[in-house]
Design a protein around this motif. Structure first.
Motif, PDB file in Angstrom:
ATOM      1  N   LEU A   1       0.853  -1.190   0.000  1.00  0.00           N
ATOM      2  CA  LEU A   1       0.000   0.000   0.000  1.00  0.00           C
ATOM      3  C   LEU A   1       0.884   1.233   0.000  1.00  0.00           C
ATOM      4  N   VAL A   2       0.606   2.152  -0.907  1.00  0.00           N
ATOM      5  CA  VAL A   2       1.410   3.371  -1.017  1.00  0.00           C
ATOM      6  C   VAL A   2       0.489   4.522  -1.374  1.00  0.00           C
ATOM      7  N   GLN A   3       0.856   5.714  -0.965  1.00  0.00           N
ATOM      8  CA  GLN A   3       0.079   6.895  -1.328  1.00  0.00           C
ATOM      9  C   GLN A   3       0.391   7.326  -2.758  1.00  0.00           C
ATOM     10  N   ALA A   4      -0.562   7.992  -3.351  1.00  0.00           N
ATOM     11  CA  ALA A   4      -0.359   8.526  -4.694  1.00  0.00           C
ATOM     12  C   ALA A   4       0.908   9.380  -4.722  1.00  0.00           C
ATOM     13  N   GLY A   5       1.690   9.206  -5.782  1.00  0.00           N
ATOM     14  CA  GLY A   5       2.965   9.900  -5.905  1.00  0.00           C
ATOM     15  C   GLY A   5       4.141   9.115  -5.364  1.00  0.00           C
ATOM     16  N   GLY A   6       3.858   8.039  -4.655  1.00  0.00           N
ATOM     17  CA  GLY A   6       4.913   7.227  -4.072  1.00  0.00           C
ATOM     18  C   GLY A   6       5.501   6.234  -5.053  1.00  0.00           C
ATOM     19  N   SER A   7       6.392   5.385  -4.545  1.00  0.00           N
ATOM     20  CA  SER A   7       7.113   4.421  -5.376  1.00  0.00           C
ATOM     21  C   SER A   7       7.098   3.038  -4.741  1.00  0.00           C
ATOM     22  N   LEU A   8       7.180   2.044  -5.594  1.00  0.00           N
ATOM     23  CA  LEU A   8       7.371   0.657  -5.181  1.00  0.00           C
ATOM     24  C   LEU A   8       8.285  -0.008  -6.197  1.00  0.00           C
ATOM     25  N   ARG A   9       9.009  -1.024  -5.744  1.00  0.00           N
ATOM     26  CA  ARG A   9       9.795  -1.844  -6.663  1.00  0.00           C
ATOM     27  C   ARG A   9       9.344  -3.284  -6.524  1.00  0.00           C
ATOM     28  N   LEU A  10       8.829  -3.817  -7.619  1.00  0.00           N
ATOM     29  CA  LEU A  10       8.438  -5.210  -7.640  1.00  0.00           C
ATOM     30  C   LEU A  10       9.597  -6.065  -8.123  1.00  0.00           C
TER      31      LEU A  10
ATOM     32  N   LEU B   1      -1.092 -14.288 -23.982  1.00  0.00           N
ATOM     33  CA  LEU B   1      -1.095 -15.629 -24.574  1.00  0.00           C
ATOM     34  C   LEU B   1       0.285 -16.134 -24.956  1.00  0.00           C
ATOM     35  N   VAL B   2       1.260 -15.241 -25.128  1.00  0.00           N
ATOM     36  CA  VAL B   2       2.592 -15.703 -25.554  1.00  0.00           C
ATOM     37  C   VAL B   2       3.406 -16.264 -24.392  1.00  0.00           C
ATOM     38  N   TYR B   3       2.914 -16.100 -23.172  1.00  0.00           N
ATOM     39  CA  TYR B   3       3.677 -16.503 -21.996  1.00  0.00           C
ATOM     40  C   TYR B   3       3.295 -17.907 -21.542  1.00  0.00           C
ATOM     41  N   ASP B   4       4.320 -18.616 -21.051  1.00  0.00           N
ATOM     42  CA  ASP B   4       4.137 -20.002 -20.646  1.00  0.00           C
ATOM     43  C   ASP B   4       3.985 -20.173 -19.138  1.00  0.00           C
ATOM     44  N   TYR B   5       4.586 -19.290 -18.389  1.00  0.00           N
ATOM     45  CA  TYR B   5       4.603 -19.444 -16.931  1.00  0.00           C
ATOM     46  C   TYR B   5       4.180 -18.137 -16.279  1.00  0.00           C
ATOM     47  N   TRP B   6       3.488 -18.272 -15.149  1.00  0.00           N
ATOM     48  CA  TRP B   6       2.976 -17.110 -14.418  1.00  0.00           C
ATOM     49  C   TRP B   6       3.270 -17.242 -12.932  1.00  0.00           C
ATOM     50  N   GLY B   7       3.524 -16.105 -12.312  1.00  0.00           N
ATOM     51  CA  GLY B   7       3.643 -16.077 -10.867  1.00  0.00           C
ATOM     52  C   GLY B   7       2.272 -15.969 -10.228  1.00  0.00           C
ATOM     53  N   GLN B   8       2.284 -15.914  -8.908  1.00  0.00           N
ATOM     54  CA  GLN B   8       1.024 -15.917  -8.155  1.00  0.00           C
ATOM     55  C   GLN B   8       0.438 -14.518  -8.002  1.00  0.00           C
ATOM     56  N   GLY B   9       1.230 -13.498  -8.277  1.00  0.00           N
ATOM     57  CA  GLY B   9       0.745 -12.126  -8.202  1.00  0.00           C
ATOM     58  C   GLY B   9       1.064 -11.456  -6.887  1.00  0.00           C
ATOM     59  N   THR B  10       1.171 -10.138  -6.936  1.00  0.00           N
ATOM     60  CA  THR B  10       1.374  -9.338  -5.736  1.00  0.00           C
ATOM     61  C   THR B  10       0.481  -8.104  -5.838  1.00  0.00           C
ATOM     62  N   GLN B  11      -0.182  -7.778  -4.736  1.00  0.00           N
ATOM     63  CA  GLN B  11      -1.147  -6.689  -4.739  1.00  0.00           C
ATOM     64  C   GLN B  11      -0.443  -5.346  -4.598  1.00  0.00           C
ATOM     65  N   VAL B  12      -0.810  -4.422  -5.451  1.00  0.00           N
ATOM     66  CA  VAL B  12      -0.363  -3.035  -5.344  1.00  0.00           C
ATOM     67  C   VAL B  12      -1.607  -2.170  -5.168  1.00  0.00           C
ATOM     68  N   THR B  13      -1.626  -1.405  -4.096  1.00  0.00           N
ATOM     69  CA  THR B  13      -2.745  -0.523  -3.823  1.00  0.00           C
ATOM     70  C   THR B  13      -2.224   0.895  -3.641  1.00  0.00           C
ATOM     71  N   VAL B  14      -2.752   1.818  -4.439  1.00  0.00           N
ATOM     72  CA  VAL B  14      -2.326   3.208  -4.377  1.00  0.00           C
ATOM     73  C   VAL B  14      -3.512   4.033  -3.879  1.00  0.00           C
ATOM     74  N   SER B  15      -3.313   4.660  -2.735  1.00  0.00           N
ATOM     75  CA  SER B  15      -4.385   5.468  -2.151  1.00  0.00           C
ATOM     76  C   SER B  15      -4.271   6.915  -2.618  1.00  0.00           C
ATOM     77  N   SER B  16      -5.435   7.550  -2.726  1.00  0.00           N
ATOM     78  CA  SER B  16      -5.448   8.954  -3.191  1.00  0.00           C
ATOM     79  C   SER B  16      -5.306   9.925  -2.029  1.00  0.00           C
TER      80      SER B  16
END
Length: 128
Positions: free
Chosen positions: A11-20, A113-128
């Motif tokens: 969770l990050v505020q608008a204007g912030g940064s994250l690195r996945l 469709l061109v991809y063979d493998y997928w991760g489980q995902g990570t949630q990114v939430t940006v609050s206003s």
């Protein structure tokens, strides 16, 4: 067995940064194509950014150009997505995906469709 593990969401505020991070295992990191996708509730999965090892080419969706940067650390078998100036509309589950084998043309790499493998995902939430 190929595994992709995403991390770095939060969770990050608008204007912030994250690195996945997308840590890959089970396949050679000599030839690869890795893509970052996102999916918000009620919306289709969207290609955000991709990188190809064949020539280092990259792709960015228009909505993230100038704000997001994709990079790779081959020694760590990891691809990163640096996300700056985040907006509430960037809120989604972010997935990384990998192509098995020779990277396809970069022009096709925004298509799930061109991809063979997928991760489980990570949630990114940006609050206003």
């Amino acid at each position: 067995e190929v595994q992709l593990v995403e991390s770095g969401g939060g969770l990050v505020q608008a204007g912030g940064s994250l690195r996945l991070s997308c840590a890959a295992s089970g396949f050679t990191f000599d030839d690869y194509a890795i893509g970052w996708f996102r999916q918000a509730p009620g919306k289709e999965r969207e290609g955000v950014s991709c990188i190809s090892s064949s020539d280092g080419s990259t792709y960015y969706a228009d909505s993230v150009k100038g704000r997001f940067t994709i990079s790779s650390d081959n020694a760590k078998n990891t691809v990163y997505l640096q996300m700056n100036s985040l907006k509430p509309e960037d809120t989604a589950v972010y997935y990384c995906a990998a192509v098995d084998g020779v990277p396809p043309p970069i022009a096709t790499m925004s298509t799930p469709l061109v991809y063979d493998y997928w991760g489980q995902g990570t949630q990114v939430t940006v609050s206003s």
